[in-house]
Design a protein around this motif. Structure first.
Motif, PDB file in Angstrom:
ATOM      1  N   ASP A  78       0.840  -1.195   0.000  1.00  0.00           N
ATOM      2  CA  ASP A  78       0.000   0.000   0.000  1.00  0.00           C
ATOM      3  C   ASP A  78       0.873   1.241   0.000  1.00  0.00           C
ATOM      4  O   ASP A  78       1.845   1.315   0.755  1.00  0.00           O
ATOM      5  CB  ASP A  78      -0.886   0.009   1.245  1.00  0.00           C
ATOM      6  N   LEU A  80       0.904   5.765  -0.536  1.00  0.00           N
ATOM      7  CA  LEU A  80       0.251   7.051  -0.741  1.00  0.00           C
ATOM      8  C   LEU A  80       0.988   7.785  -1.845  1.00  0.00           C
ATOM      9  O   LEU A  80       2.185   7.558  -2.055  1.00  0.00           O
ATOM     10  CB  LEU A  80       0.298   7.896   0.534  1.00  0.00           C
ATOM     11  N   HIS A  93      -4.301   6.834  -2.930  1.00  0.00           N
ATOM     12  CA  HIS A  93      -3.939   5.613  -2.202  1.00  0.00           C
ATOM     13  C   HIS A  93      -3.895   4.494  -3.239  1.00  0.00           C
ATOM     14  O   HIS A  93      -4.867   4.275  -3.966  1.00  0.00           O
ATOM     15  CB  HIS A  93      -4.994   5.295  -1.135  1.00  0.00           C
ATOM     16  N   ARG A  95      -2.874   0.393  -4.100  1.00  0.00           N
ATOM     17  CA  ARG A  95      -2.509  -0.952  -3.618  1.00  0.00           C
ATOM     18  C   ARG A  95      -2.004  -1.759  -4.805  1.00  0.00           C
ATOM     19  O   ARG A  95      -2.714  -1.934  -5.801  1.00  0.00           O
ATOM     20  CB  ARG A  95      -3.713  -1.644  -2.974  1.00  0.00           C
ATOM     21  N   LEU A 137      -6.745  10.793   4.454  1.00  0.00           N
ATOM     22  CA  LEU A 137      -6.480   9.625   5.306  1.00  0.00           C
ATOM     23  C   LEU A 137      -7.694   9.285   6.164  1.00  0.00           C
ATOM     24  O   LEU A 137      -8.041   8.115   6.328  1.00  0.00           O
ATOM     25  CB  LEU A 137      -5.261   9.887   6.200  1.00  0.00           C
ATOM     26  N   HIS A 140     -10.629   7.852   4.005  1.00  0.00           N
ATOM     27  CA  HIS A 140     -10.369   6.522   3.431  1.00  0.00           C
ATOM     28  C   HIS A 140      -9.925   5.505   4.495  1.00  0.00           C
ATOM     29  O   HIS A 140      -9.352   4.459   4.159  1.00  0.00           O
ATOM     30  CB  HIS A 140      -9.327   6.630   2.304  1.00  0.00           C
ATOM     31  N   LEU A 142      -7.531   5.399   6.596  1.00  0.00           N
ATOM     32  CA  LEU A 142      -6.096   5.060   6.562  1.00  0.00           C
ATOM     33  C   LEU A 142      -5.340   5.698   7.727  1.00  0.00           C
ATOM     34  O   LEU A 142      -4.139   5.480   7.881  1.00  0.00           O
ATOM     35  CB  LEU A 142      -5.484   5.541   5.235  1.00  0.00           C
ATOM     36  N   LEU A 147       2.244   4.926   5.941  1.00  0.00           N
ATOM     37  CA  LEU A 147       2.489   4.383   4.595  1.00  0.00           C
ATOM     38  C   LEU A 147       3.584   5.152   3.871  1.00  0.00           C
ATOM     39  O   LEU A 147       3.722   6.366   4.062  1.00  0.00           O
ATOM     40  CB  LEU A 147       1.195   4.444   3.766  1.00  0.00           C
TER      41      LEU A 147
END
Length: 354
Positions: A78, A80, A93, A95, A137, A140, A142, A147
């Motif tokens: 993951d 950013l 973001h 993945r 963040l 979402h 997070l 990250l």
């Protein structure tokens, strides 16, 4: 625009008037020979910028990026990302899943940068970026994770390391105080520290051309050039280390951020600059800087067209010689209008509308 005068025979418009219009349009039309000549000048400047001692004076900066390879598909996790290069910036973001060698998930949010902030203090700008990242963040889910961050910063920077990058100068209408000559990654980290409610992991700082080239690496491993023609213009490419005189080491390769928007800053494009290019440069916040960028990129093309329309009107070749307040107002003709005028199906009605 072709050279064929047959294209000038339009119903109801006197030939002498069309010839006068053609005189203004011809300065935008470069012959193949002229384009090849300009290409040779650019190549000469690229080589000059790679030199150990000549790069300080070179208009095309040829900045080492410390990126020595394109993605090979084994990356995972993951991440950013921040993308800053114009009047908006994006927070993302991402993945990446190794088994599928692809991006599985990508969420993004666009944040506007008000015009006054583009000309305000650097601290204010980076606080705004840190605020937008913080809101992202939270929205979402997070927050609490640390990250790694990829930071795309699309301005001329001298990269010292992958996470240390010194802004050489602002372009594209930005002129924030206290940033030129400073490490941009450090300014971002300081702004995040001032908030104090989240943290980020390691930072990889790249130019948008580098990000563009690397994003293509998943689809085509042979991609070794990244090019941007948007608000501004720039390109990067993979160069043999032995040709990069200002970085120690002969083996391998490194991506070079050309910063070719500065092509012409030493006067080498004076012979093809139109009177409208010259005026756009003089009216900009950084006269004499990034001449090539001002001649071809999105931030300036609409204004070049507006100035041409004004001149044609003053010469009584357009609008019966009647200018209007809106036509005489800088930056009222958007670059997107050009694309809409060139549209095949609705171009004529779009032109009438504008």
């Amino acid at each position: 625009m072709g050279d064929d005068t047959a294209t000038l025979h339009m119903d109801g418009i006197p030939a002498d008037m069309l010839l006068k219009v053609k005189k203004y349009l011809d300065c935008f039309h470069l012959s193949l020979q002229k384009l090849q000549e300009i290409s040779a000048r650019l190549r000469k400047d690229l080589v000059r910028g790679l030199g150990k001692h000549s790069h300080h004076r070179a208009p095309v900066k040829m900045l080492p990026t410390f990126v020595t390879a394109t993605p090979d598909g084994t990356e995972k996790g993951d991440f950013l990302a921040l993308d800053l290069g114009g009047t908006n910036f994006r927070v993302l973001h991402v993945r990446v899943v190794e088994e599928q060698q692809k991006v599985l998930k990508m969420d993004s949010q666009i944040c506007a940068i008000p015009k006054e902030m583009m000309l305000g203090s650097g601290e204010q700008l980076f606080d705004h970026i840190a605020d937008c990242l913080g809101h992202f963040l939270v929205s979402h889910n997070l927050k609490g994770q640390t990250l790694p961050l990829g930071f795309t910063f699309s301005f001329p920077c001298e990269q010292k390391e992958i996470d240390k990058s010194i802004l050489i100068r602002w372009t594209k209408g930005f002129n924030c105080s206290g940033v030129e000559g400073e490490d941009v990654v450090k300014l971002l980290r300081k702004a995040i520290d001032r908030r104090g409610d989240y943290d980020i992991g390691s930072v990889a700082m790249v130019n948008d051309t580098v990000g563009t080239m690397m994003s293509c690496g998943y689809r085509d491993q042979s991609c070794e050039i990244g090019m941007i023609i948007g608000t501004g213009t720039n390109a990067c490419y993979m160069e043999e280390m032995k040709n990069v005189k200002r970085v120690e080491g002969e083996a391998g390769r490194m991506c070079i951020n050309t910063e070719w928007g500065g092509f012409g800053d030493d006067g080498s494009l004076n012979d093809i600059q139109t009177e409208f290019d010259v005026k756009v440069d003089k009216m900009s916040i950084n006269p004499g800087v990034h001449i090539f960028e001002k001649m071809i990129s999105g931030m300036y093309l609409g204004e070049i067209v507006r100035l041409l329309l004004v001149r044609l009107t003053e010469e009584k070749l357009l609008f019966n010689g009647q200018t209007s307040e809106v036509l005489l107002t800088p930056e009222t003709f958007d670059t997107k209008f050009i694309s809409e005028i060139e549209e095949k199906e609705h171009g004529l009605e779009n032109t009438r509308r504008f």
